[in-house]
Design an enzyme around this catalytic site. Structure first.
Site, short mmCIF file in Angstrom:
data_model
loop_
_atom_site.label_atom_id
_atom_site.label_comp_id
_atom_site.label_asym_id
_atom_site.label_seq_id
_atom_site.Cartn_x
_atom_site.Cartn_y
_atom_site.Cartn_z
N ARG A 9 0.81 -1.23 0.00
CA ARG A 9 0.00 0.00 0.00
C ARG A 9 0.84 1.28 0.00
O ARG A 9 0.33 2.37 -0.23
CB ARG A 9 -0.97 -0.01 1.20
CG ARG A 9 -2.19 -0.88 0.93
CD ARG A 9 -3.29 -0.52 1.89
NE ARG A 9 -3.10 -1.17 3.17
CZ ARG A 9 -3.59 -0.70 4.31
NH1 ARG A 9 -4.27 0.41 4.35
NH2 ARG A 9 -3.38 -1.36 5.44
N THR A 65 2.39 -13.64 11.53
CA THR A 65 3.33 -13.06 12.50
C THR A 65 4.02 -14.14 13.35
O THR A 65 5.20 -13.98 13.70
CB THR A 65 2.60 -12.06 13.43
OG1 THR A 65 1.42 -12.69 13.96
CG2 THR A 65 2.19 -10.81 12.68
N ARG A 67 23.39 24.48 7.53
CA ARG A 67 23.58 23.14 6.97
C ARG A 67 24.60 22.37 7.80
O ARG A 67 25.23 22.92 8.70
CB ARG A 67 24.01 23.27 5.50
CG ARG A 67 22.86 23.80 4.62
CD ARG A 67 23.33 24.05 3.21
NE ARG A 67 24.01 22.87 2.67
CZ ARG A 67 24.92 22.90 1.70
NH1 ARG A 67 25.29 24.06 1.16
NH2 ARG A 67 25.47 21.80 1.28
C1 UD1 Z 1 -1.27 -7.80 13.94
C2 UD1 Z 1 -1.78 -8.60 15.13
C3 UD1 Z 1 -2.99 -7.88 15.72
C4 UD1 Z 1 -2.61 -6.46 16.11
C5 UD1 Z 1 -2.02 -5.71 14.91
C6 UD1 Z 1 -1.45 -4.40 15.36
C7 UD1 Z 1 -1.34 -10.95 14.70
C8 UD1 Z 1 -1.91 -12.24 14.23
N1 UD1 Z 1 -2.14 -9.89 14.68
O1 UD1 Z 1 -2.28 -7.83 12.96
O2 UD1 Z 1 -3.46 -8.56 16.86
O3 UD1 Z 1 -3.73 -5.76 16.59
O4 UD1 Z 1 -0.93 -6.47 14.35
O5 UD1 Z 1 -1.06 -3.66 14.26
O6 UD1 Z 1 -0.18 -10.90 15.08
N2 UD1 Z 1 4.75 -9.66 9.26
C9 UD1 Z 1 5.79 -10.47 8.84
N3 UD1 Z 1 5.50 -11.68 8.30
C10 UD1 Z 1 4.24 -12.13 8.16
C11 UD1 Z 1 3.18 -11.30 8.60
C12 UD1 Z 1 3.46 -10.07 9.14
O7 UD1 Z 1 6.96 -10.10 8.95
O8 UD1 Z 1 4.07 -13.24 7.67
C13 UD1 Z 1 5.06 -8.36 9.86
C14 UD1 Z 1 4.56 -7.21 9.02
O9 UD1 Z 1 5.56 -6.73 8.15
C15 UD1 Z 1 4.22 -6.16 10.08
C16 UD1 Z 1 3.82 -7.00 11.29
O10 UD1 Z 1 4.37 -8.28 11.08
O11 UD1 Z 1 5.35 -5.41 10.45
C17 UD1 Z 1 2.32 -7.08 11.49
O12 UD1 Z 1 1.74 -7.74 10.39
P1 UD1 Z 1 0.30 -7.39 9.87
O13 UD1 Z 1 -0.02 -8.29 8.76
O14 UD1 Z 1 0.18 -5.93 9.62
O15 UD1 Z 1 -0.58 -7.80 11.14
P2 UD1 Z 1 -2.08 -7.45 11.39
O16 UD1 Z 1 -2.93 -8.37 10.62
O17 UD1 Z 1 -2.30 -6.00 11.23
#
Ligand code: UD1
Ligand code: CA
Length: 450
Positions: A16, A82, A318
């Site tokens: 995004r 995660t 600077r």
């Molecule tokens: C996650 C949490 C959620 C929380 C939210 C806060 C989980 C299952 N959920 O959800 O409870 O409220 O964050 O923002 O943990 N990432 C990886 N590899 C992956 C997936 C994610 O490195 O396979 C990293 C992403 O780059 C990011 C972070 O983990 O920095 C969170 O991933 P994201 O997919 O945004 O999690 P949410 O679904 O938002």
């Protein structure tokens, strides 16, 4: 105190952002988001810091390697959630038996005090500590399900939550502290049997409760756990940082007449009793000492400003600008890699680059340090109490002695001795009556043609 390590999750695609640059390398307040997380990990005493990245994130791998060497990143391929991302860091932490903090690479504003509080919970006996916040709009955040006794029972992802659970406003920030042994042992039992088909890190809370461990929530403000997924959210994180920093500096004794128009970098140091007028921008590396005034529309980066100095309005400092006590840098003056001595003045329209200006020297309007020949840069040195007349070009390398004068409009190519006057311009001559004769002659010429 047990040893501490951090795992920074940054393997998400960040689509995004619509950027060729990995999301976590975009800056907030002049520092990349991943560096905010790395800095936080360092400040809370993590000896080992592993950043989890995607296999094609070469720029990010090199960025992290430049800070910590080649073992600083672990690759997650493909991204399966995660929990799976944290598991990708397991081998990089082999042999580590202390406490682990999980951070995200896209959540730059977490206060160190919140992470310290999570580690404190572990030391007080908790099995897992989770950083939560009361969300205005809980939306897609994971919900923290707590029991009456202040115990965290489970984290439920919004997609998997019941209608009752969706009404919970206490949300998961993603930051979690767990002892390494428990973390990786519980993660081995996490499945992807959920709506997203992902391995959720958050599932370890329920698993820890099932084995009788206590789980605790530490809370912070929503603005402190703001995650960035788009340029709009990047701008919001920037705004949240600026609001927080302005408040801290006002509380610390800095005067700002219109704080909402002043922008700081992550490392800006402003001492008490500094006055900052409206519309001032600080890039990284600025230190302003007490009693200094930074006047409207000035831009500073990599600069030191000593006590009682006055900068601007409309000044540009600077990197390498060092403005001495009570010195004055006025409108449309640019200073780069130049020390300006105590009480010296450059009040209007000048370029002072690669130089050294002595105490109480006076640099006239329009002075230029000609520091560059298209290949190399050269030094201009001006002694104490020297006076540089307006519109002078000082062709570096050149030295002006203590107390010397340079006549206005000079081009100075040779060193000037102390207390001398140097003139480097054509001598003025005068032709009496010339203008009258000229006008008479030209008027006659014009009349003969019409
Ligand atoms: C996650 C949490 C959620 C929380 C939210 C806060 C989980 C299952 N959920 O959800 O409870 O409220 O964050 O923002 O943990 N990432 C990886 N590899 C992956 C997936 C994610 O490195 O396979 C990293 C992403 O780059 C990011 C972070 O983990 O920095 C969170 O991933 P994201 O997919 O945004 O999690 P949410 O679904 O938002
Ligand atoms: Ca997210």
């Amino acid at each position: 105190m047990p040893e501490r390590a951090a795992i920074i999750l940054a393997a998400g695609q960040g689509t995004r952002m619509k950027s060729a640059l990995p999301k976590v390398l975009h800056p907030v307040a002049g520092r990349s988001m991943v560096d905010w997380s790395i800095d936080l990990a360092r400040r809370v005493g993590c000896q080992r810091i592993v950043t989890v990245i995607s296999p094609n994130a070469n720029v990010l791998r090199e960025h992290v390697a430049a800070a910590f060497g080649d073992n600083a990143s672990a690759v997650q391929d493909p991204p399966l959630g995660t929990g799976h991302a944290v598991q990708a860091a397991e081998s990089a932490l082999s042999g580590f038996a202390g406490d682990v903090i999980v951070l995200y690479g896209d959540t730059p504003l977490i206060p160190a005090s919140a992470v310290e509080a999570l580690f404190d919970e572990l030391e007080a006996g908790a099995g897992v500590g989770v950083l939560g916040f009361e969300a205005d709009e809980p939306g897609a955040y994971g919900r923290l399900v707590t029991s009456g006794a202040g115990e965290l029972e489970a984290i439920v992802e919004a997609k998997d939550a019941s209608a009752d659970e969706l009404r919970i406003r206490l949300c998961n920030s993603g930051v979690m502290a767990v002892r390494a042994e428990r973390l990786f042992r519980l993660l081995a039992n996490v499945t992807n049997d959920n709506k997203k088909g992902e391995y959720y890190l958050t599932d370890i809370v329920g698993l820890a409760r099932a084995e009788g461990a206590s789980c605790k929530v530490v809370t912070c403000r929503e603005a402190d756990v703001m995650g960035v997924n788009s340029r709009a959210e990047l701008a919001r994180a920037e705004a949240a940082f600026q609001t927080r920093r302005r408040g801290e500096l006002l509380d610390a004794g800095v005067t700002m007449t219109a704080p909402e128009t002043v922008f700081f970098a992550y490392d800006t140091i402003i001492e008490p009793d500094v006055l900052i007028e409206p519309n001032v921008v600080f890039g990284p590396g600025v230190h302003v000492r007490g009693g200094a005034k930074i006047r409207a529309f000035s831009h500073l980066e990599g600069a030191n400003v000593e006590e009682l100095a006055e900068i601007g309005p409309y000044a540009r400092l600077r990197p390498g600008a060092h403005i001495g006590e009570s010195a004055r840098i006025g409108n449309f003056v640019e200073v780069k890699k130049t020390r300006v001595g105590k009480g010296a003045k450059a009040n209007h329209l000048a370029y002072l680059g690669d130089g050294d200006i002595g105490q109480n020297a006076n640099i006239g309007a329009g002075t230029i340090f000609c520091n560059y020949d298209g290949f190399l840069k050269y030094q201009t040195r001006i002694g104490d109490n020297a006076f540089i007349g307006s519109n002078s070009a000082l062709v570096a390398p050149v030295r002006i002695g203590n107390g010397a004068y340079v006549a206005s409009g000079s081009v100075i190519t040779e060193n000037v001795s102390a207390d001398a006057l140097a003139l480097g311009r054509g001598r003025q001559t005068e032709k009496p009556g010339w203008a009258t004769n000229f006008r008479t002659q030209k008027a006659a010429e014009k009349a003969s043609k019409t």
